[in-house]
Design a protein around this motif. Sequence first.
Motif, short mmCIF file in Angstrom:
data_model
loop_
_atom_site.label_atom_id
_atom_site.label_comp_id
_atom_site.label_asym_id
_atom_site.label_seq_id
_atom_site.Cartn_x
_atom_site.Cartn_y
_atom_site.Cartn_z
N LEU A 107 -89.70 -29.03 -32.63
CA LEU A 107 -90.02 -29.97 -31.54
C LEU A 107 -91.30 -30.75 -31.80
N GLY A 108 -92.07 -30.31 -32.79
CA GLY A 108 -93.27 -31.07 -33.17
C GLY A 108 -94.54 -30.57 -32.52
N TYR A 109 -94.50 -29.42 -31.84
CA TYR A 109 -95.69 -28.92 -31.18
C TYR A 109 -96.61 -28.17 -32.15
N LEU A 110 -96.12 -27.90 -33.35
CA LEU A 110 -96.93 -27.27 -34.38
C LEU A 110 -97.01 -28.19 -35.59
N PRO A 111 -98.14 -28.21 -36.31
CA PRO A 111 -98.20 -29.01 -37.54
C PRO A 111 -97.26 -28.43 -38.58
N ALA A 112 -96.66 -29.30 -39.38
CA ALA A 112 -95.71 -28.87 -40.42
C ALA A 112 -96.36 -29.01 -41.79
N GLN A 113 -96.13 -28.01 -42.62
CA GLN A 113 -96.69 -28.02 -43.97
C GLN A 113 -95.78 -27.22 -44.89
N GLY A 114 -95.51 -27.78 -46.08
CA GLY A 114 -94.68 -27.08 -47.04
C GLY A 114 -93.96 -28.03 -47.96
N GLU A 115 -93.07 -27.47 -48.74
CA GLU A 115 -92.31 -28.30 -49.67
C GLU A 115 -91.32 -29.16 -48.91
N GLY A 116 -90.84 -30.20 -49.58
CA GLY A 116 -89.87 -31.07 -48.94
C GLY A 116 -89.50 -32.23 -49.85
N SER A 153 -79.27 -30.52 -42.53
CA SER A 153 -79.55 -29.70 -43.71
C SER A 153 -80.71 -28.73 -43.49
N GLY A 154 -81.28 -28.71 -42.29
CA GLY A 154 -82.30 -27.72 -41.96
C GLY A 154 -83.73 -28.18 -42.12
N ALA A 155 -83.98 -29.48 -42.09
CA ALA A 155 -85.35 -29.96 -42.18
C ALA A 155 -86.15 -29.47 -40.97
N GLU A 156 -87.35 -28.94 -41.23
CA GLU A 156 -88.19 -28.41 -40.17
C GLU A 156 -88.96 -29.51 -39.44
N ALA A 157 -89.28 -30.57 -40.15
CA ALA A 157 -90.02 -31.69 -39.56
C ALA A 157 -89.71 -32.95 -40.35
N ILE A 158 -89.66 -34.10 -39.65
CA ILE A 158 -89.32 -35.37 -40.28
C ILE A 158 -90.28 -36.44 -39.77
N SER A 159 -90.67 -37.33 -40.64
CA SER A 159 -91.54 -38.45 -40.24
C SER A 159 -91.05 -39.73 -40.90
N ILE A 160 -91.37 -40.86 -40.24
CA ILE A 160 -91.07 -42.19 -40.79
C ILE A 160 -92.38 -42.95 -40.88
N ASN A 161 -92.73 -43.35 -42.10
CA ASN A 161 -94.00 -44.05 -42.33
C ASN A 161 -95.18 -43.32 -41.68
N GLY A 162 -95.17 -42.00 -41.76
CA GLY A 162 -96.24 -41.18 -41.22
C GLY A 162 -96.11 -40.83 -39.76
N HIS A 163 -95.12 -41.40 -39.08
CA HIS A 163 -94.92 -41.13 -37.65
C HIS A 163 -93.95 -39.95 -37.51
N ARG A 164 -94.43 -38.83 -37.00
CA ARG A 164 -93.58 -37.65 -36.86
C ARG A 164 -92.59 -37.83 -35.72
N ASN A 230 -97.63 -32.62 -45.62
CA ASN A 230 -98.36 -32.28 -44.38
C ASN A 230 -97.98 -33.26 -43.28
N MET A 231 -97.68 -32.72 -42.11
CA MET A 231 -97.37 -33.56 -40.95
C MET A 231 -98.16 -33.08 -39.75
N PRO A 232 -98.70 -34.00 -38.97
CA PRO A 232 -99.43 -33.61 -37.76
C PRO A 232 -98.46 -33.23 -36.65
N THR A 233 -99.00 -32.74 -35.56
CA THR A 233 -98.18 -32.46 -34.38
C THR A 233 -97.90 -33.77 -33.65
N ILE A 234 -96.95 -33.74 -32.74
CA ILE A 234 -96.65 -34.96 -31.98
C ILE A 234 -97.82 -35.27 -31.05
N ASN A 235 -98.60 -34.26 -30.66
CA ASN A 235 -99.78 -34.51 -29.85
C ASN A 235 -100.82 -35.32 -30.60
N ASP A 236 -100.96 -35.02 -31.90
CA ASP A 236 -101.87 -35.81 -32.72
C ASP A 236 -101.39 -37.25 -32.83
N GLU A 237 -100.07 -37.42 -32.87
CA GLU A 237 -99.51 -38.76 -32.92
C GLU A 237 -99.84 -39.53 -31.64
#
Length: 240
Positions: A107-116, A153-164, A230-237
């Motif tokens: 849902l984007g309430y936690l920052p995402a970090q990892g391979e992708g 396919s199970g992506a944990e977090a997705i962003s477009i041009n840095g926008h989560r 690395n992706m920020p939370t939606i709150n950071d956005e």
Amino acid sequence: MKKPLHLKSGKFKRKQLIILIVCIATGFMIGYSFKLTQNQQKATDPYWNQEDSYREELIEQQERNKELAEEYYSLQNKMREYEKTFAENEEEYEHLIEEAERLRLVLGYLPAQGEGIRVTLKDNEYNPNSTNPNDYIVHEFHVLSVINELKISGAEAISINGHRLKSNSYIRCNGPVITVDGKQYPAPFVIEAVGNSETLVSSLKITGGVFDQLLNDRIVVTLEERNLINMPTINDEIVS
């Protein structure tokens, strides 16, 4: 001449009966008088009425205390049942915590970090011989097809041009740019996803899948596997 003895005995019994009746009547009158006096005293004596009121309140309070005690014991029994269930299902509880964390991440309430992976979509060079220049432009359905496949396919977090992206994010095409949640982004469109990179790439490159469809639409597509995204939370956005 002497009177018969049985006549004297009969008179004696009548006297006893009369005395008994008089005693009963006197007792009744005394009892009635006492009761009447007591009632009059209750009606006129405020202390007597107050005592009755206190007695009634005490009885009511005792009944209420009894009800509260029964409720307390019932809640204690329920608590013991919950504790027993919790102890028996500790492993399931830990699983629920992990699932809750995963949902917060999605849902984007936690920052995402990892391979992708990183998917870049570019407009192709315009062919003057083409009658429709839109055939070479990236449209919203191209972006959506990539995003939907990554989610499946199970992506944990997705962003477009840095926008989560959020669970209710919307994407709309507006000429040479796309609008994501009210913000405009020009091409090229860089889509990043955190998750198992091998799985994500395989799902996009499956025969006849999204990657092939993009190529058929003359879209320039590049796929990169990334060791760390690395992706920020939606709150950071929202703050930014």
